[in-house]
Scaffold this motif. Structure first.
Motif, short mmCIF file in Angstrom:
data_model
loop_
_atom_site.label_atom_id
_atom_site.label_comp_id
_atom_site.label_asym_id
_atom_site.label_seq_id
_atom_site.Cartn_x
_atom_site.Cartn_y
_atom_site.Cartn_z
N GLU A 119 39.12 10.23 79.52
CA GLU A 119 40.27 10.00 80.16
C GLU A 119 39.91 8.57 80.89
O GLU A 119 38.87 8.22 81.27
CB GLU A 119 40.43 10.93 81.24
CG GLU A 119 41.10 12.32 80.66
CD GLU A 119 41.29 13.52 81.81
OE1 GLU A 119 41.06 13.16 82.80
OE2 GLU A 119 41.99 14.34 81.14
N LYS A 175 42.18 5.28 83.40
CA LYS A 175 43.60 4.57 83.89
C LYS A 175 43.95 3.55 83.22
O LYS A 175 43.08 2.54 82.88
CB LYS A 175 43.49 4.36 85.32
CG LYS A 175 43.18 5.71 86.29
CD LYS A 175 43.19 5.20 87.80
CE LYS A 175 42.87 6.54 88.64
NZ LYS A 175 42.93 6.09 90.10
N ASN A 176 45.51 3.38 82.79
CA ASN A 176 45.96 2.19 82.14
C ASN A 176 46.21 1.31 83.42
O ASN A 176 46.16 1.29 84.68
CB ASN A 176 47.05 2.68 81.33
CG ASN A 176 48.44 3.16 82.03
OD1 ASN A 176 48.07 3.06 83.33
ND2 ASN A 176 49.19 3.72 81.34
N GLY A 191 48.19 2.56 86.32
CA GLY A 191 47.59 3.79 87.18
C GLY A 191 47.58 5.05 86.64
O GLY A 191 47.02 5.93 87.25
N ARG A 192 48.42 5.36 85.33
CA ARG A 192 48.58 6.53 84.82
C ARG A 192 47.03 6.82 84.07
O ARG A 192 46.57 5.79 83.43
CB ARG A 192 49.73 6.64 83.69
CG ARG A 192 50.98 6.35 84.67
CD ARG A 192 51.99 6.95 83.61
NE ARG A 192 52.05 5.95 82.51
CZ ARG A 192 52.71 5.05 82.39
NH1 ARG A 192 53.76 4.80 83.45
NH2 ARG A 192 52.92 4.31 81.10
N ILE A 193 46.71 8.19 83.97
CA ILE A 193 45.47 8.59 83.28
C ILE A 193 45.95 8.55 81.96
O ILE A 193 46.75 9.64 81.63
CB ILE A 193 44.90 9.77 83.82
CG1 ILE A 193 44.47 9.50 85.57
CG2 ILE A 193 43.63 10.36 83.11
CD1 ILE A 193 43.89 10.93 86.09
N THR A 194 45.17 8.00 80.94
CA THR A 194 45.50 8.28 79.50
C THR A 194 44.26 8.48 78.78
O THR A 194 43.01 8.46 79.45
CB THR A 194 46.16 6.90 79.06
OG1 THR A 194 45.28 5.87 79.25
CG2 THR A 194 47.44 6.63 79.81
#
Length: 605
Positions: A205, A207-208, A211-214
């Motif tokens: 995992e 962060k993009n 700020g989202r976890i991808t």
């Protein structure tokens, strides 16, 4: 009266004394008489006892003679029985021979009758049989010559088929889950059911830019991917054709690459691993080729590359001598001076070699593996074949290489001797990647001398050679970073096209950089769409791409500094144009460049 009584008493006393003396005399006489009789009796008993003993001896001797005579009779009886059996057998053989001779006599009589016959039909029949026999003999000889010729043609066509499949092949094997069943397992997928050539790895995992976890899935494609359920038998089925190429006179190199504990040694040297199976196949094939007038001699040696030094695994440490590599450029063969070579005349000899090498190989405990191989082991089998009918001669070499476990220096936690070993291992693995890339790029200078491993395998990595790399990966989530690094290094190898395998010639090479220029590039598409005529934005040029590729050999951070710098420019400019989706595409392209990085820690090197 008193005097008379006294006289009588004395008289009686004298008579008593006289009687006593007389009794003593008689008693003494009786004693002497009895003693004499006793002596006589003893003499008689002794005489009779002696006679009895003599009689007993005589009877014992007679009994012994009877036993001897009886044994002689039994021996004669056994001899007679044996002779009877032998004579019965001879008689049966004579009866059978007589029956056969009677049949032969009848056949000869029939032939005589046939020869003496004046029948033209019988004479014609005899001539026809004679003609058919001569024709059959000619056909048998033609078939034998055709078989020998077809074996030569088979070798040529088989090699062309192998060339079409690729000079350098890469296969991936995922080992089963070992140890505690509670260990988290990485998310691995095998989407290609038809060809079993793909593996998808779900990355960690992160962060993009928003700020989202991808979580990103990394797809890889090789010549073949073996999932954890595949056994060694099926795996050997894929490489058996390369073993046949070694018998046909080509240099073959099969090596296992991967992090420590991923199953390299098990795949290569276990009781049902590639080395025992390859030698068994060779023995079986050599036996079959005898019918086609081929005969082979086989020699094997086992060498260890430890801290850039060569060691003979078949010689005790106290008897070791310095090993020196000698290459014969004309014959494209390699000889290691002072290295023990064993004539392989049976499969048991190979098993003994493996056991001896296992005892002498350098292993140590690491953070990732309690018994990690800290050296590269190279099992070399030289095959020399000669054809008595066509006078052809072929000389091939089969190298089966178990590479030391690769580990990033930071994650391994190595110190002291283990650190030195890890640095030498990573250096030699980097040199191996550099050699394969140089071959693929068609460079005039191939850096074989950068490590002892590549210099030892020089004639089996380029020119007259066929190469197969097994990339071994662990299914555990704890090893995910090492798994991705190993798969990226394997992808780099699979993209490299070395010279075509040919005894006399080589084909054109395809440079890696040209393939990158021709590949689909989201970043290049992005720059085309948004950067024409805008001085604030710096497009990715071929020169930039070349710098990225070149700096990979100088260090991990150098390449990604350029990539991140470029993506920063893309993000800044694209933010003004409102095209964040294209920025993400550029970010993904930059991530894809990571596949050019080898599976070792470049900073440690």
């Amino acid at each position: 009266m008193g005097g008379e009584s006294e006289n009588l008493r004395k008289q009686h006393q004298e008579e008593i004394e006289h009687l006593k003396r007389q009794a003593r005399v008689e008693l003494e006489d009786a004693r002497h008489q009895l003693a004499h009789e006793l002596d006589a009796l003893k003499l008689k008993v002794g005489s009779e006892q002696a006679n009895l003993l003599q009689s007993l001896k005589d009877k014992d001797q007679a009994m012994s003679e009877m036993r001897t005579h009886n044994d002689a009779l039994l021996s004669d009886l056994d001899r007679e029985r044996t002779m009877k059996t032998h004579l019965q057998k001879q008689m049966d053989e004579l009866v059978a021979t007589n029956t056969s001779l009677e049949g032969t006599v009848r056949t000869l009589q029939a032939q005589v009758h046939f020869l003496e016959s004046d029948s033209k039909q019988q004479s014609d029949s005899f001539s026809a049989m004679e003609a058919r026999m001569q024709e059959a003999l000619r056909s048998a000889e033609e078939a034998r010559q055709k078989l020998i010729k077809e074996e030569t043609e088979r070798r040529v066509l088989f090699n062309k088929y192998q060339e079409l499949k690729g000079n350098i092949r890469v296969m991936c094997r995922v080992r089963p889950v070992l140890g505690s069943p509670d260990d988290p397992v990485a998310d691995l997928d095998y989407p290609d059911d038809k060809t079993s050539a793909q593996i998808c790895v779900k990355g960690p995992e992160e962060k993009n830019s928003l700020g989202r976890i991808t979580t990103k899935t990394f797809p890889f494609e090789f010549d073949r991917v073996f999932n954890p359920q595949i056994a060694n038998e099926e795996i050997f089925g894929e490489i058996s054709q390369l073993v046949q190429s070694a018998l046909d006179g080509y240099n073959v190199c099969i090596f296992c690459y991967g992090q420590t504990g991923s199953g390299k040694t098990y795949t290569m040297s276990s009781p049902d691993g590639m080395i025992p199976r390859a030698t068994k196949m060779i023995y079986d094939t050599v036996h079959q080729l005898k019918e086609k007038s081929w005969s082979y001699t086989m020699e094997g040696n086992f060498i260890e590359v430890y801290n850039e030094e060569l060691h003979d695994l078949l010689t005790p440490t106290k008897d070791q001598k310095k090993l020196e590599i000698r290459h014969d450029e004309a014959r494209r063969t390699t000889t290691v001076l002072n290295c023990k070579s064993v004539l392989l005349d049976s499969e048991n000899t190979v098993e003994l070699m493996l056991n001896e090498a296992e005892k002498n190989r350098s292993v140590a405990a690491t953070k990732s593996n309690e018994r990690s191989s800290r050296s590269h082991s190279v099992f070399t089998l030289k095959l020399i074949g000669e054809n008595a009918a066509t006078h052809e001669r072929c000389e091939g070499t089969l190298n089966l290489v178990d590479l030391a476990g690769s580990e990033r220096l930071k994650s391994s936690g190595a110190e002291g001797d283990r650190m030195k070993e890890t640095q030498n291992i990573n250096t030699s693995l980097k040199s191996l990647g550099d050699v394969i890339e140089a071959l693929g790029a068609g460079q005039k200078h191939i850096p074989y001398r950068n490590s002892k491993l590549t210099y030892l395998l020089r004639n089996s990595l380029g020119g007259n050679s066929k190469t197969l790399m097994f990339v071994m990966v662990s299914p555990l989530e704890a090893h995910l970073n090492e798994t991705l690094s190993s798969l990226r290094f394997a992808t780099k190898v699979s993209y490299s096209q070395a010279t075509t395998c040919s005894k006399d010639s080589a084909t054109d090479k395809i440079p890696v950089r040209n393939r990158w220029k021709n590949a689909d590039d989201p970043v290049a598409a992005l720059t085309t769409r948004i950067t024409h005529g805008d001085k604030a934005f710096r497009p990715l040029t071929d020169y930039d791409l070349g710098r990225i590729l070149e700096t990979i050999s100088d260090g991990f951070d150098g390449a990604f500094h350029i990539a991140d710098s470029y993506v920063t420019d893309v993000r800044a400019f694209a933010g003004q144009r409102g095209i964040a989706s294209d920025v993400d595409a550029a970010r993904e392209q930059a991530d894809e460049w990571e596949f050019m990085v080898d599976a070792m820690d470049w900073e440690a090197v």
